[in-house]
Design a protein around this motif. Structure first.
Motif, PDB file in Angstrom:
ATOM      1  N   PRO A  93       0.827  -1.217   0.000  1.00  0.00           N
ATOM      2  CA  PRO A  93       0.000   0.000   0.000  1.00  0.00           C
ATOM      3  C   PRO A  93       0.857   1.262   0.000  1.00  0.00           C
ATOM      4  O   PRO A  93       2.060   1.220   0.265  1.00  0.00           O
ATOM      5  CB  PRO A  93      -0.802  -0.130   1.298  1.00  0.00           C
ATOM      6  N   PRO A 104      -7.147  -1.024   2.512  1.00  0.00           N
ATOM      7  CA  PRO A 104      -6.728  -2.001   1.503  1.00  0.00           C
ATOM      8  C   PRO A 104      -6.315  -1.348   0.191  1.00  0.00           C
ATOM      9  O   PRO A 104      -6.679  -0.197  -0.097  1.00  0.00           O
ATOM     10  CB  PRO A 104      -7.986  -2.850   1.304  1.00  0.00           C
ATOM     11  N   SER A 105      -5.555  -2.080  -0.600  1.00  0.00           N
ATOM     12  CA  SER A 105      -5.227  -1.682  -1.967  1.00  0.00           C
ATOM     13  C   SER A 105      -6.324  -2.214  -2.885  1.00  0.00           C
ATOM     14  O   SER A 105      -6.840  -3.307  -2.680  1.00  0.00           O
ATOM     15  CB  SER A 105      -3.876  -2.253  -2.385  1.00  0.00           C
ATOM     16  N   ASN A 125      -5.670  -6.400   1.657  1.00  0.00           N
ATOM     17  CA  ASN A 125      -4.525  -5.953   2.445  1.00  0.00           C
ATOM     18  C   ASN A 125      -3.563  -7.122   2.601  1.00  0.00           C
ATOM     19  O   ASN A 125      -3.721  -8.152   1.937  1.00  0.00           O
ATOM     20  CB  ASN A 125      -4.960  -5.377   3.800  1.00  0.00           C
ATOM     21  N   SER A 126      -2.576  -6.994   3.445  1.00  0.00           N
ATOM     22  CA  SER A 126      -1.553  -8.040   3.540  1.00  0.00           C
ATOM     23  C   SER A 126      -2.074  -9.342   4.139  1.00  0.00           C
ATOM     24  O   SER A 126      -1.409 -10.378   4.034  1.00  0.00           O
ATOM     25  CB  SER A 126      -0.359  -7.541   4.366  1.00  0.00           C
TER      26      SER A 126
END
Length: 441
Positions: A93, A104-105, A125-126
Motif C-alpha cells: 500500500p 486495503p489496496s 490488504n496483507s
C-alpha cells in the motif's frame, strides 16, 4: 482486450487512478490513418487503442503502474493456492499518508472476452481479501455475477450467468461451514479451480496477459528460447530481427559444450541456463556477411549471439518472442522501460507493429512506459494514446492523458513542450550548480 485498468492505494498511488484504452470519439487525427491503424474497432460505439505509452520522470510511478497490473494478474492466478501458515499477501500500500494507513489496496480491470464486457476487481490488504466483485454486460446493461464482503459471497440470485457462482459457494459452505472461503484467497480463483466455466474464462484472460521489463530481459529469455524451437516461430523471430537489425542475416540454434559455455556466461544468465537442465545444451549463432575490397559479399561468418552481439541486438532477439506471440494471439503486452538499450527507431518500429492492421489483425494491445520522446509525435500516435505519470506535493503518483490538454492536431512542438515541462511529468532538477558552489569562509 483491456478497456481500462484502475489502481488505488498501491505503491506510489495513493488515490484511485484509471488508465483507459477507450479511443476518444472526439479525437480526429490530422493523419487520418492513425484513426484506423491505431484503433481496434469493437462496435459502432466502442473502439480501443492498440497501443498506449506512459511518460514520466524517474521514480514518478511508471514502473509501479505496470507492477500493479502484474500483481493483480499474478494474484488472480495463484491465490487459490494454500499459503504457508503466517504468510502474508505481498501487496504494497501507499505508505506516505495517514489517510491510507490500514486501508486495503484496490485493483480493477474492465475487459472484453469474445465480445462480452466484464468488470472484475478486489480490495486486499496483507492478510485478507476485503472486497471482490465480478460484473458482466450480456447486452447493454451491466449486471453483477457476484459481490463479496469479507467471507460472504452474494451471487446474483436471478441471473442465469451467476448460477455457477451460487453453486460453488454453496459447495464450499457444505465442505467448511465455518470458513467457506479462505480469507487470503480470491473467490474467482477458487471458482475457476472448481470448474466454473465463466470463472475459468476470466482467469484464463488474466493468464494470457504478458509482462516484460526493458531493463531485465532474463524473465522472458526462456520464453523466446522455447518459441525458437518451433520451426514457424523461429522463422518469424529471425525475420523480425533481420528486418530491424541490418547487420544480422540469420540466427540459428547450435549445440554447445554446456560446461564450457557456462564458464563464460554472466552470472544471472548462467543461473537461467542451469535451471533449464542438461537438455538445453545449445547456444545461438548469428550470421553476418563478409565483404571483399569492392564491397561485395563473399561469404558469411558466425557470431556467438550472447558474446559477440551488442546488448541491443540481444535484447531485440529475446523481445521478439513475446512480441510476436502477442500479435499472433491477440494478447495484452505490458512493457516497462521499453526503450532501454534500443535505438529510438527500433522502439518506434516495434510499437508500429501493434499500430497496424496488417501486423496486428487479432487486436493485440501494447501498454508500455518509456523515456523515448521521439514517440511524442502526433504523426505517429493519437493524443489519447499518450499518458503521463507525475507525483504531487505529497509524493503520490497521478495519472493523466494528453487528451486532457487542448493542443492542435498538427502541433509539431509536442516533444519540445514535454521536455520543457508544459505537460508536467518531468523531473525537477533544481539548481544543480549550487550543490557544487563553495562558500567562502
Amino acid at each position: 482486450m483491456i478497456i481500462e485498468f484502475s489502481v488505488g492505494n498501491y505503491s506510489s498511488f495513493k488515490d484511485p487512478f484509471t488508465l483507459s484504452l477507450v479511443a476518444a470519439r472526439s479525437i480526429k487525427s490530422r493523419n487520418g490513418a492513425l484513426d484506423v491503424d491505431n484503433l481496434i474497432p469493437i462496435d459502432a460505439h466502442l473502439s480501443l487503442l492498440a497501443s498506449t505509452v506512459v511518460y514520466g520522470p524517474n521514480a514518478g510511478g511508471k514502473s509501479n503502474l505496470v507492477k500493479a497490473a502484474a500483481f493483480m494478474c499474478n494474484y488472480v492466478q495463484t491465490s487459490f493456492l494454500e499459503l504457508p501458515a503466517g504468510a502474508l499477501i505481498n501487496v504494497q500500500p501507499f505508505r506516505l499518508s495517514t489517510q491510507t494507513e490500514g486501508k486495503p489496496s484496490t485493483f480493477e480491470m474492465v475487459f472484453l472476452i469474445e465480445g462480452r464486457q466484464f468488470r472484475y476487481g478486489f480490495s486486499v490488504n496483507s492478510q485478507k481479501v476485503e472486497r471482490e466483485w465480478l460484473f458482466v454486460v450480456p447486452k447493454t446493461k451491466e449486471i453483477a455475477l457476484f459481490e463479496r464482503e469479507g467471507q460472504t459471497i452474494v451471487p446474483n440470485p436471478s441471473n442465469p450467468n451467476a448460477r455457477e457462482f451460487r453453486a460453488i459457494f454453496s459447495l464450499l459452505g457444505r465442505i467448511n461451514p465455518q470458513e467457506p472461503l479462505r480469507s487470503n484467497a480470491l473467490f474467482l480463483s477458487i471458482a475457476a479451480q472448481n470448474n466454473g466455466s465463466i470463472a475459468r474464462q476470466v482467469m484464463d484472460w488474466f493468464t494470457n496477459m504478458r509482462f516484460m521489463s526493458g531493463l531485465d530481459d532474463l524473465s522472458y529469455r526462456g520464453f523466446t528460447i522455447q518459441q525458437f524451437k518451433d520451426v514457424e516461430q523461429q522463422a518469424r523471430i529471425v525475420d523480425l530481427v533481420h528486418r530491424l537489425d541490418v547487420g544480422v542475416e540469420s540466427i540459428e540454434m547450435v549445440p554447445i559444450n554446456r560446461d564450457e559455455a557456462l564458464k563464460n556466461t554472466p552470472g544471472p544468465l548462467r543461473e537461467l541456463f542451469e535451471r533449464m537442465g542438461n537438455s538445453e545444451s545449445f547456444g545461438f549463432r548469428s550470421q553476418h556477411r563478409v565483404y571483399d575490397d569492392q564491397g561485395k559479399p563473399i561469404q558469411s561468418i558466425g557470431f556467438d549471439l550472447l558474446r559477440d552481439e551488442s546488448d541491443g541486438t540481444q535484447k531485440l532477439f529475446f523481445m521478439a518472442g513475446p512480441i510476436l506471440d502477442a500479435l499472433a494471439n491477440g494478447r495484452v503486452l505490458w512493457v516497462d522501460e521499453m526503450e532501454a538499450r534500443l535505438h529510438p527507431n527500433l522502439t518506434g518500429a516495434l510499437v508500429g507493429l501493434f499500430n497496424s492492421r496488417a501486423s496486428n489483425p487479432k487486436g493485440a494491445q501494447l501498454i508500455f512506459t518509456t523515456h523515448d520522446t521521439n514517440l511524442l509525435d502526433l504523426r505517429k500516435l493519437r493524443r489519447d494514446q499518450i499518458w503521463f505519470i507525475d507525483k504531487d506535493k505529497t509524493a503520490a503518483s497521478r495519472l493523466y492523458s494528453l487528451a486532457e490538454f487542448k493542443i492542435r492536431n498538427d502541433d509539431s512542438s509536442l516533444e519540445d513542450d514535454y521536455i520543457h515541462g508544459v505537460y508536467g511529468a518531468t523531473p525537477y532538477l533544481g539548481e544543480l550548480a549550487a550543490a557544487f558552489e563553495r562558500t567562502e569562509a
